[in-house]
Design a protein around this motif. Structure first.
Motif, PDB file in Angstrom:
ATOM      1  N   MET A   1     -13.237  -1.761  -3.959  1.00  0.00           N
ATOM      2  CA  MET A   1     -13.759  -3.122  -4.087  1.00  0.00           C
ATOM      3  C   MET A   1     -13.926  -3.820  -2.738  1.00  0.00           C
ATOM      4  SD  MET A   1     -14.255  -3.315  -7.263  1.00  0.00           S
ATOM      5  CE  MET A   1     -14.656  -5.060  -7.407  1.00  0.00           C
ATOM      6  N   ALA A   2     -13.741  -3.091  -1.653  1.00  0.00           N
ATOM      7  CA  ALA A   2     -13.879  -3.705  -0.323  1.00  0.00           C
ATOM      8  C   ALA A   2     -15.322  -4.147  -0.091  1.00  0.00           C
ATOM      9  CB  ALA A   2     -13.454  -2.704   0.753  1.00  0.00           C
ATOM     10  N   PRO A   3     -15.537  -5.182   0.715  1.00  0.00           N
ATOM     11  CA  PRO A   3     -16.892  -5.697   0.966  1.00  0.00           C
ATOM     12  C   PRO A   3     -17.644  -4.855   1.990  1.00  0.00           C
ATOM     13  CG  PRO A   3     -15.310  -6.972   2.217  1.00  0.00           C
ATOM     14  CD  PRO A   3     -14.503  -5.996   1.405  1.00  0.00           C
ATOM     15  N   VAL A   4     -17.842  -3.581   1.650  1.00  0.00           N
ATOM     16  CA  VAL A   4     -18.519  -2.642   2.551  1.00  0.00           C
ATOM     17  C   VAL A   4     -19.575  -1.887   1.749  1.00  0.00           C
ATOM     18  CG1 VAL A   4     -18.270  -0.657   4.091  1.00  0.00           C
ATOM     19  CG2 VAL A   4     -16.437  -2.368   3.962  1.00  0.00           C
ATOM     20  N   LEU A   5     -20.816  -1.954   2.193  1.00  0.00           N
ATOM     21  CA  LEU A   5     -21.897  -1.224   1.543  1.00  0.00           C
ATOM     22  C   LEU A   5     -21.920   0.221   2.050  1.00  0.00           C
ATOM     23  CD1 LEU A   5     -24.708  -3.925   1.866  1.00  0.00           C
ATOM     24  CD2 LEU A   5     -23.233  -3.483  -0.099  1.00  0.00           C
ATOM     25  N   LEU A   6     -22.461   1.101   1.226  1.00  0.00           N
ATOM     26  CA  LEU A   6     -22.492   2.525   1.556  1.00  0.00           C
ATOM     27  C   LEU A   6     -23.935   2.990   1.650  1.00  0.00           C
ATOM     28  CD1 LEU A   6     -20.978   5.237   1.932  1.00  0.00           C
ATOM     29  CD2 LEU A   6     -21.078   5.508  -0.564  1.00  0.00           C
ATOM     30  N   GLY A   7     -24.236   3.746   2.710  1.00  0.00           N
ATOM     31  CA  GLY A   7     -25.582   4.252   2.883  1.00  0.00           C
ATOM     32  C   GLY A   7     -25.611   5.741   3.146  1.00  0.00           C
ATOM     33  N   ALA A   8     -26.791   6.337   2.977  1.00  0.00           N
ATOM     34  CA  ALA A   8     -27.036   7.733   3.313  1.00  0.00           C
ATOM     35  C   ALA A   8     -27.920   7.791   4.547  1.00  0.00           C
ATOM     36  CB  ALA A   8     -27.706   8.456   2.148  1.00  0.00           C
ATOM     37  N   GLN A   9     -27.846   8.908   5.283  1.00  0.00           N
ATOM     38  CA  GLN A   9     -28.543   9.006   6.559  1.00  0.00           C
ATOM     39  C   GLN A   9     -30.004   9.437   6.430  1.00  0.00           C
ATOM     40  OE1 GLN A   9     -26.392  11.296   9.504  1.00  0.00           O
ATOM     41  NE2 GLN A   9     -24.452  10.321   9.000  1.00  0.00           N
ATOM     42  N   ASN A  10     -30.401   9.901   5.274  1.00  0.00           N
ATOM     43  CA  ASN A  10     -31.762  10.390   5.110  1.00  0.00           C
ATOM     44  C   ASN A  10     -31.941  10.745   3.639  1.00  0.00           C
ATOM     45  OD1 ASN A  10     -34.368  11.394   5.858  1.00  0.00           O
ATOM     46  ND2 ASN A  10     -33.554  13.461   5.949  1.00  0.00           N
ATOM     47  N   MET A  11     -33.170  11.040   3.215  1.00  0.00           N
ATOM     48  CA  MET A  11     -33.430  11.584   1.883  1.00  0.00           C
ATOM     49  C   MET A  11     -34.865  12.090   1.847  1.00  0.00           C
ATOM     50  SD  MET A  11     -34.063   8.224  -0.500  1.00  0.00           S
ATOM     51  CE  MET A  11     -35.678   8.714  -1.093  1.00  0.00           C
ATOM     52  N   HIS A  12     -35.130  12.981   0.899  1.00  0.00           N
ATOM     53  CA  HIS A  12     -36.483  13.481   0.715  1.00  0.00           C
ATOM     54  C   HIS A  12     -37.264  12.513  -0.161  1.00  0.00           C
ATOM     55  CE1 HIS A  12     -39.757  16.330  -0.173  1.00  0.00           C
ATOM     56  NE2 HIS A  12     -39.362  16.953   0.926  1.00  0.00           N
TER      57      HIS A  12
ATOM     58  N   LEU B   1     -21.574  -5.842   5.579  1.00  0.00           N
ATOM     59  CA  LEU B   1     -21.029  -4.714   6.339  1.00  0.00           C
ATOM     60  C   LEU B   1     -21.417  -3.411   5.667  1.00  0.00           C
ATOM     61  CD1 LEU B   1     -17.414  -6.132   6.839  1.00  0.00           C
ATOM     62  CD2 LEU B   1     -19.449  -6.560   8.245  1.00  0.00           C
ATOM     63  N   PHE B   2     -21.721  -2.384   6.460  1.00  0.00           N
ATOM     64  CA  PHE B   2     -22.074  -1.106   5.863  1.00  0.00           C
ATOM     65  C   PHE B   2     -21.679   0.064   6.759  1.00  0.00           C
ATOM     66  CE2 PHE B   2     -25.839  -2.415   8.279  1.00  0.00           C
ATOM     67  CZ  PHE B   2     -26.262  -1.250   8.907  1.00  0.00           C
ATOM     68  N   ILE B   3     -21.458   1.206   6.119  1.00  0.00           N
ATOM     69  CA  ILE B   3     -21.214   2.461   6.829  1.00  0.00           C
ATOM     70  C   ILE B   3     -22.163   3.508   6.264  1.00  0.00           C
ATOM     71  CG2 ILE B   3     -18.793   1.949   7.354  1.00  0.00           C
ATOM     72  CD1 ILE B   3     -18.028   3.865   5.077  1.00  0.00           C
ATOM     73  N   ILE B   4     -22.578   4.441   7.134  1.00  0.00           N
ATOM     74  CA  ILE B   4     -23.498   5.494   6.723  1.00  0.00           C
ATOM     75  C   ILE B   4     -22.912   6.836   7.148  1.00  0.00           C
ATOM     76  CG2 ILE B   4     -25.870   6.322   6.787  1.00  0.00           C
ATOM     77  CD1 ILE B   4     -26.801   3.579   7.505  1.00  0.00           C
ATOM     78  N   PRO B   5     -22.099   7.459   6.286  1.00  0.00           N
ATOM     79  CA  PRO B   5     -21.487   8.753   6.593  1.00  0.00           C
ATOM     80  C   PRO B   5     -22.481   9.895   6.376  1.00  0.00           C
ATOM     81  CG  PRO B   5     -20.304   7.530   4.856  1.00  0.00           C
ATOM     82  CD  PRO B   5     -21.658   6.930   5.006  1.00  0.00           C
ATOM     83  N   PRO B   6     -22.075  11.128   6.721  1.00  0.00           N
ATOM     84  CA  PRO B   6     -22.901  12.288   6.358  1.00  0.00           C
ATOM     85  C   PRO B   6     -22.876  12.514   4.852  1.00  0.00           C
ATOM     86  CG  PRO B   6     -20.841  13.003   7.357  1.00  0.00           C
ATOM     87  CD  PRO B   6     -20.901  11.514   7.511  1.00  0.00           C
ATOM     88  N   PHE B   7     -23.846  13.284   4.354  1.00  0.00           N
ATOM     89  CA  PHE B   7     -23.955  13.538   2.916  1.00  0.00           C
ATOM     90  C   PHE B   7     -22.648  14.050   2.319  1.00  0.00           C
ATOM     91  CE2 PHE B   7     -28.610  14.380   3.915  1.00  0.00           C
ATOM     92  CZ  PHE B   7     -29.058  13.201   3.343  1.00  0.00           C
ATOM     93  N   THR B   8     -21.975  14.961   3.028  1.00  0.00           N
ATOM     94  CA  THR B   8     -20.782  15.620   2.479  1.00  0.00           C
ATOM     95  C   THR B   8     -19.642  14.657   2.229  1.00  0.00           C
ATOM     96  OG1 THR B   8     -20.172  16.177   4.758  1.00  0.00           O
ATOM     97  CG2 THR B   8     -21.304  17.881   3.456  1.00  0.00           C
ATOM     98  N   ALA B   9     -19.672  13.483   2.866  1.00  0.00           N
ATOM     99  CA  ALA B   9     -18.567  12.527   2.748  1.00  0.00           C
ATOM    100  C   ALA B   9     -18.894  11.351   1.841  1.00  0.00           C
ATOM    101  CB  ALA B   9     -18.170  12.027   4.132  1.00  0.00           C
TER     102      ALA B   9
END
Length: 268
Positions: free
Chosen positions: A58-69, A40-48
């Motif tokens: 420790m929840a089974p949730v991966l974290l992503g970013a929406q873009n990068m240089h 499972l994953f969520i991709i919030p905006p950079f500010t969040a």
């Protein structure tokens, strides 16, 4: 069952406070076995991102970013580098979304640079590819997205490609007015992507479907054997919506394991 991916990208939505509330609500609603056989994953905006990392815990949730240089630093006003993202301990980074290509001038060449930079810094790239309505009408959907994948992964080793994810997001299916692809429509494109990835030496790369995924079609899409996950938009922008969708997919896949499996489409 092999690992099935379910995630959501929030686009330009949610404040830090809203992010904290969302993740707290999601954690309270997740099925107890959500971390087994599912990524499972969520991709919030950079500010969040900072608030999201803290709230996930420790929840089974991966974290992503929406873009990068692609550069680690430099005179790129308004951009975010992989070095900056590492401070938030993210797991993956979304690259090549059709909105980035259309509105911000991203090209296959710059996406390739970003994929290489993400891998260099230990992130899992989530490469988004999609076909236009014109390509779909011409019967060129598979060729269009395979081209995007091959250009994005150009110059990578088999091992590097194997660390990536691919999300097929038909341009005609995403957004507020999008019409989702049926499993039958999505199947040949996913098969074409699997064939291309096998030719590149990375047959295990998951290929997700994204494009107006909702509670009504999630189970059917998840039941298509060529689909390895779902990348969900607005249907998952509320915690209860995302949790309900996860539960529905889990129930459908559990039910499928108790019935004879359909033959997997040939992938070369």
């Amino acid at each position: 069952m092999s690992t099935f991916w379910i995630g959501t990208g929030w686009k330009m939505n949610k404040t830090v406070a809203e992010t904290r509330r969302y993740i707290a609500d999601l954690k309270a609603r997740l099925p107890d076995d959500a971390g087994a056989d599912y990524a499972l994953f969520i991709i919030p905006p950079f500010t969040a991102l900072a608030a999201a990392r803290e709230a996930i815990g420790m929840a089974p949730v991966l974290l992503g970013a929406q873009n990068m240089h692609w550069a680690d630093a430099g005179a790129y006003t308004g951009e975010i580098s992989a070095v900056m993202l590492k401070e938030f301990d993210i797991d993956l980074v979304e690259l090549g979304h059709s909105e980035r290509r259309e509105h911000f001038g991203e090209t296959d060449a710059t996406i390739n640079l970003k994929v290489k930079a993400a891998l260099r810094h230990g992130f899992r790239p989530l490469l988004c590819v999609g076909d236009s309505a014109e390509e779909r009408a011409a019967g060129a959907s598979g060729a269009a997205v395979v081209r995007q994948v091959k250009l994005a992964f150009a110059g990578l080793t088999k091992s590097e490609i194997s660390r990536c994810l691919v999300a097929y997001e038909p341009i005609w299916a995403i957004g507020e007015g999008g019409v989702p692809a049926s499993p039958e429509e999505a199947r040949p494109v996913h098969v074409a992507l699997h064939v291309a990835l096998k030719e590149l030496g990375a047959p295990s790369v998951p290929v997700l479907y994204g494009g107006s995924v909702n509670l009504d079609n999630a189970a059917a899409l998840a039941g298509e054997q060529a689909i390895d996950g779902l990348f969900v938009g607005r249907a998952a922008w509320s915690a209860d919506g995302f949790a309900a969708l996860i539960s529905r997919v889990m129930a459908a896949r559990k039910a499928a394991t108790s019935t004879p499996a359909k033959a997997m489409p040939a992938i070369g």
